[in-house]
Design an enzyme around this catalytic site. Structure first.
Site, PDB file in Angstrom:
ATOM      1  NE  ARG A  87      -8.023  12.479   0.888  1.00 62.77           N
ATOM      2  CZ  ARG A  87      -7.331  11.570   0.180  1.00 62.77           C
ATOM      3  NH1 ARG A  87      -6.488  10.751   0.777  1.00 62.77           N
ATOM      4  NH2 ARG A  87      -7.480  11.489  -1.123  1.00 62.77           N
ATOM      5  CD  GLU A  97      -3.464   8.971   0.141  1.00 63.44           C
ATOM      6  OE1 GLU A  97      -2.490   8.291  -0.233  1.00 63.44           O
ATOM      7  OE2 GLU A  97      -4.602   8.845  -0.347  1.00 63.44           O
ATOM      8  CG  HIS A 151      -9.126   6.277  -2.538  1.00 67.76           C
ATOM      9  ND1 HIS A 151      -8.563   7.155  -1.632  1.00 67.76           N
ATOM     10  CD2 HIS A 151      -8.117   5.453  -2.914  1.00 67.76           C
ATOM     11  CE1 HIS A 151      -7.282   6.862  -1.461  1.00 67.76           C
ATOM     12  NE2 HIS A 151      -6.984   5.830  -2.224  1.00 67.76           N
ATOM     13  CE1 TYR A 211       1.994   7.379   1.421  1.00 65.66           C
ATOM     14  CE2 TYR A 211       1.165   8.317  -0.630  1.00 65.66           C
ATOM     15  CZ  TYR A 211       0.940   7.767   0.622  1.00 65.66           C
ATOM     16  OH  TYR A 211      -0.344   7.613   1.064  1.00 65.66           O
ATOM     17  CD  GLU A 239      -2.385   8.698  -5.001  1.00 67.28           C
ATOM     18  OE1 GLU A 239      -2.139   7.640  -5.616  1.00 67.28           O
ATOM     19  OE2 GLU A 239      -1.824   9.001  -3.941  1.00 67.28           O
ATOM     20  CG  ASN A 242      -2.485  11.825  -1.837  1.00 67.18           C
ATOM     21  OD1 ASN A 242      -2.938  12.695  -1.087  1.00 67.18           O
ATOM     22  ND2 ASN A 242      -3.227  10.852  -2.329  1.00 67.18           N
TER      23      ASN A 242
HETATM   24  C1  GCO Z   1      -2.959   6.410  -2.785  1.00 67.55           C
HETATM   25  C2  GCO Z   1      -3.491   5.780  -2.017  1.00 67.55           C
HETATM   26  C3  GCO Z   1      -3.489   4.916  -0.882  1.00 67.55           C
HETATM   27  C4  GCO Z   1      -2.313   4.012  -0.782  1.00 67.55           C
HETATM   28  C5  GCO Z   1      -1.103   4.740  -0.300  1.00 67.55           C
HETATM   29  C6  GCO Z   1       0.099   3.865  -0.117  1.00 67.55           C
HETATM   30  O1  GCO Z   1      -3.876   7.321  -2.857  1.00 67.55           O
HETATM   31  O2  GCO Z   1      -1.972   6.036  -3.358  1.00 67.55           O
HETATM   32  O3  GCO Z   1      -4.464   6.733  -1.719  1.00 67.55           O
HETATM   33  O4  GCO Z   1      -4.676   4.253  -1.133  1.00 67.55           O
HETATM   34  O5  GCO Z   1      -2.634   3.003   0.077  1.00 67.55           O
HETATM   35  O6  GCO Z   1      -0.762   5.734  -1.198  1.00 67.55           O
HETATM   36  O7  GCO Z   1       0.474   3.318  -1.346  1.00 67.55           O
END
Ligand code: GCO
Length: 482
Positions: A86, A384, A134, A309, A179, A307
């Site tokens: 991707r 992600e 992006h 985290y 995002e 995405n």
């Molecule tokens: C995001 C981002 C990435 C960042 C990652 C870490 O989409 O937030 O796609 O570009 O680098 O999330 O913060």
């Protein structure tokens, strides 16, 4: 169905046949070559060159020089056995002379770069997934109002059609936006990302124009590349109220509205959430939403990208005590949360990544299950997931990163859990293939499974890359040893 298994004896988590294993990157974070092939500046060039905006004054001018090294980077992906990649396309390489009024001439040299990348991937047996946006908006469009200007959405649709016409015979999945939360709120409300504006009303106009841009791009990609699948990637929050008291639950509703539903609802249900319109009515009357927009925005998509985290914990804040807000986006930096001054983000104890982000893989399972329940029939992908840690390279350049391995293993287990409970998750993309330019943090935070020595551009797979390669090979996650 026998497609997914959990071997009770060995603890091995087997993924469905054909599961897509990828890695993700973004143009400005890796390409460099910002003044080559006719590319003109984006808002991230301007922002990163503005003193004080990015840590240590870092910029993406060179980044990890992927523009010149894409062939060896693809070879690296092939060595790791990835089945998909991707990447994102830099808009200012494709139509470098776009203005608010006209898309301008197509830059064939820019298209040729991505065309060569796609061919290289296909020759290596790796499926390309192309993100159209992006975050690197052409600066000329920002000068005309950026995402606060409706014309930006129209031009984005045209640009999407150009890319889809050129690459749609070979790219299986186009993602319109990555995002939009970050583009709108970090870019226009709290200003920690480009273009660095701090205007809540502008940020909500940006939300709508990004949604509209997504809709225009869906139509354009469908017209130019009927065989391609179309997706949108959102960074949704798994939002937990501190208690079940009415004020805490209301705080969670507010953040869910601003982060999740203001994107999900228009795209998947054809309407804006009433509560968000009401919460923000003192900021804007939303008159930028015109008749017909929601039909455009809610055109069917094939895949939703998630995405993920870190979890989000919220609590009602009363002015009697100081605000407690050291976590995540609310780490003391300017707040992106519009009309939500009475919400705070309480500190969580337990493990964190180098970003200060709490580690809790349950959120990934829960978000996938929520999407599956609320939007049956929609394929899901984790576009992600990954972690920054303070890697210490050995003298030979190798990197032992047990924390990243553990993070990936636990989050893959969370994806497996969601699948076993019925969520139609078709793929997973680790963030990121390479250490790279981490936006406002510059090169200080390393998310790669492959280490990059920024002085020499030498790439060295970390232990996490070897772990991921073994996972891809087995189509299964093995339990942690010991
Ligand atoms: C995001 C981002 C990435 C960042 C990652 C870490 O989409 O937030 O796609 O570009 O680098 O999330 O913060």
């Amino acid at each position: 169905m026998t497609s997914i298994q959990h071997d009770q004896e060995t603890g091995t988590l087997r993924f469905p046949e054909g599961f897509v294993w990828g890695a993700a990157t973004a143009a400005y974070q890796i390409e460099g070559a910002v003044a080559e092939d006719g590319r003109t500046p984006s808002i991230w060039d301007t922002f990163s060159h503005t003193p004080g905006k990015v840590l240590d004054g870092d910029t993406g001018d060179v980044a990890v020089d992927h523009y010149h090294r894409f062939r060896s980077d693809v070879a690296l992906m092939a060595e790791l056995g990835l089945t998909a990649y991707r990447f994102s396309i830099a808009w200012p390489r494709i139509t470098p002379h776009v203005t608010a009024d006209a898309i301008g001439p197509v830059n064939e040299a820019g298209l040729a770069f991505y065309s060569a990348l796609v061919d290289e991937l296909l020759a290596a047996g790796i499926s390309p997934t192309a993100t159209l946006y992006h975050w690197d908006l052409p600066q000329a469009l920002e000068d005309a109002g950026g995402w606060t200007n409706r014309a930006t959405a129209d031009r984005f649709g045209e640009y999407a059609g150009i890319v889809a016409a050129a690459l749609g015979d070979r790219v299986g999945v186009f993602t319109t936006l990555n995002e939009p939360f970050c583009s709108a709120y970090l870019g226009y409300a709290c200003g920690v990302h480009a273009p660095g504006r701090t205007d809540d009303a502008a940020a909500l106009a940006a939300v709508h124009h990004l949604n509209l841009a997504h809709g225009r791009a869906v139509a354009a990609v469908r017209a130019a590349a009927p065989a391609a699948r179309v997706s949108l990637t959102l960074n949704l929050g798994w939002i937990n109220p501190a208690t079940d008291s009415a004020p805490d639950v209301d705080a969670a509703r507010r953040i869910d509205g601003l982060q999740n539903r203001v994107f999900l609802d228009p795209v998947l249900n054809g309407r804006y959430p009433e509560d968000v319109l009401a919460d923000t009515s003192a900021v804007t009357d939303w008159s930028f939403v015109r008749p017909g927009d929601l039909e455009v925005i809610s055109a069917p998509i094939d895949v939703l990208g998630l995405n993920y985290y870190s979890p989000t914990h919220v609590r009602h804040w009363t002015r009697e005590r100081p605000r407690e807000s050291p976590t995540g986006l609310d780490d003391g930096s300017p707040r992106p949360w519009i009309a939500a001054d009475d919400v705070e983000f309480p500190t969580q104890h337990g493990p964190r990544t180098e970003m200060g982000w709490t580690i809790d893989p349950r959120g990934l399972t829960e978000l996938l299950l929520r999407l599956a329940a609320e939007h049956p029939g929609l394929d899901l992908m984790v576009t992600e997931n990954g972690a920054a840690f303070a890697d210490v390279p050995e003298p030979d350049g190798s990197v032992h990163d047990p924390e990243r391995v553990a993070y990936l293993r636990d989050h893959l287990a969370a994806v497996h859990e969601a699948i076993s409970r019925g969520a139609p998750v078709t793929g997973y993309y680790v963030w990121s293939l390479l250490d790279n330019f981490e936006w406002a943090y510059g090169y200080s935070k390393r998310f790669g499974i492959v280490a990059v020595d920024y002085a020499t551009q030498q790439r060295t797979p970390k232990d996490s890359a070897h772990f991921y390669a073994a996972t891809v090979r087995a189509n299964a996650v093995e339990p942690a040893p010991g």
